[in-house]
Motif scaffolding. Structure first.
Motif, short mmCIF file in Angstrom:
data_model
loop_
_atom_site.label_atom_id
_atom_site.label_comp_id
_atom_site.label_asym_id
_atom_site.label_seq_id
_atom_site.Cartn_x
_atom_site.Cartn_y
_atom_site.Cartn_z
N SER A 38 -7.84 45.30 56.20
CA SER A 38 -9.04 46.11 56.40
C SER A 38 -9.39 46.18 57.87
O SER A 38 -9.11 45.26 58.65
N SER A 39 -10.00 47.30 58.27
CA SER A 39 -10.43 47.46 59.67
C SER A 39 -11.55 46.48 60.01
O SER A 39 -11.71 46.10 61.17
N GLU A 46 -10.46 43.23 68.18
CA GLU A 46 -10.28 44.45 68.98
C GLU A 46 -11.40 44.58 70.01
O GLU A 46 -11.14 44.92 71.18
N ARG A 59 -3.97 47.71 63.28
CA ARG A 59 -3.45 48.61 62.26
C ARG A 59 -3.78 48.02 60.90
O ARG A 59 -3.67 46.81 60.70
N THR A 60 -4.16 48.89 59.97
CA THR A 60 -4.40 48.43 58.60
C THR A 60 -3.18 48.73 57.74
O THR A 60 -2.60 49.81 57.82
#
Length: 253
Positions: A38-39, A46, A59-60
């Motif tokens: 999941s983001s 990030e 990246r998911t």
């Protein structure tokens, strides 16, 4: 132990170890692609990387889905034109019954599936790229012997299987310049007080009161990713402060 110019894929970000690996590698110059389901799991690292000026992108992908993993790896190679190393940190402790004769079929299947299958899927996707490059480092995460013995039979079988798989892969892909190694953490905390790697400015007491920090395990992964280990493959590195050695845990003096 410079990592400048290296492109590293870290699968399994969001927990303590995955985030520690991303932070440590990126802080030392690597371009890191972190992967999570999941983001939301990727957002903290990030944001921290942006503040620090590190090269980190998230990246998911579901590493249990072969098609998603293949697309992920292909897109990373297309974007960066290379992939130097992959650290697979996916897996988890299986809570509940530890004795085999009391273990349910679901618990047995869960331990093997969640701790072994991601390595198969990610490894199958990245190894052809390593073969084409004639170089690449694949780092797996197993568990120290003491941890395996305290766990369920399914977790023990899966993590021991990963340790044996290292020898197999190192043997099979040595001619292609591919190195395969693993770290074997001791009982490890899954929380980080900070996303900044701590300074290694003092020795740590080798007692059971000092749990294995994700940062210490990340240091082992950094070694296997770096060129410092360019002549090392098929190796298992136990990172548990010596707990597996069975030594006296009472400090001397």
């Amino acid at each position: 132990m410079t990592l400048n110019g290296k492109v590293v894929l870290v699968a399994g970000v969001g927990g303590g170890l995955g985030s520690a690996v991303v932070s440590l590698l990126a802080s030392e110059g690597a371009t890191v692609v972190g992967v999570a389901r999941s983001s939301k799991a990727l957002a903290p690292i990030e944001a921290h990387a942006r503040n620090r000026g590190w090269s980190v992108s998230g990246r998911t992908a579901d590493v249990m889905n072969s098609a998603e993993v293949e697309r992920l790896v292909t897109s990373v190679v297309r974007e960066h034109h290379r992939l130097d190393a992959v650290s697979i940190n996916v897996g988890h402790w299986i809570a509940g019954e530890t004795l085999l004769h009391r273990l349910s079929e679901d618990e047995w299947t869960l331990g093997l599936r969640d701790n072994l299958d991601p390595v198969y899927r990610v490894g199958r996707a990245v190894i052809p790229h390593f073969m084409e490059q004639r170089a690449g480092a694949l780092v797996l995460v197993s568990a120290a012997p003491a941890v395996r013995l305290a766990a369920s039979a399914s977790y023990c079988a899966a993590k021991a299987g990963l340790a044996d798989l290292v020898s197999k892969l190192a043997h099979d892909y040595r001619a292609y310049g591919i190195r395969v190694n693993a770290v074997l953490p001791g009982s490890m905390s899954n929380r980080l007080e900070s996303l900044d790697p701590p300074l290694a400015d003092r020795p740590l007491p080798l007692t059971e009161e000092t749990k294995t920090s994700p940062w210490e395990v990340a240091r082992g992964i950094r070694y296997f990713v770096s060129d410092e280990s360019r002549w090392v493959t098929g190796t298992l590195l136990t990172v548990d402060g010596g707990a597996t050695s069975g030594g006296d845990e009472t400090p001397v003096g």
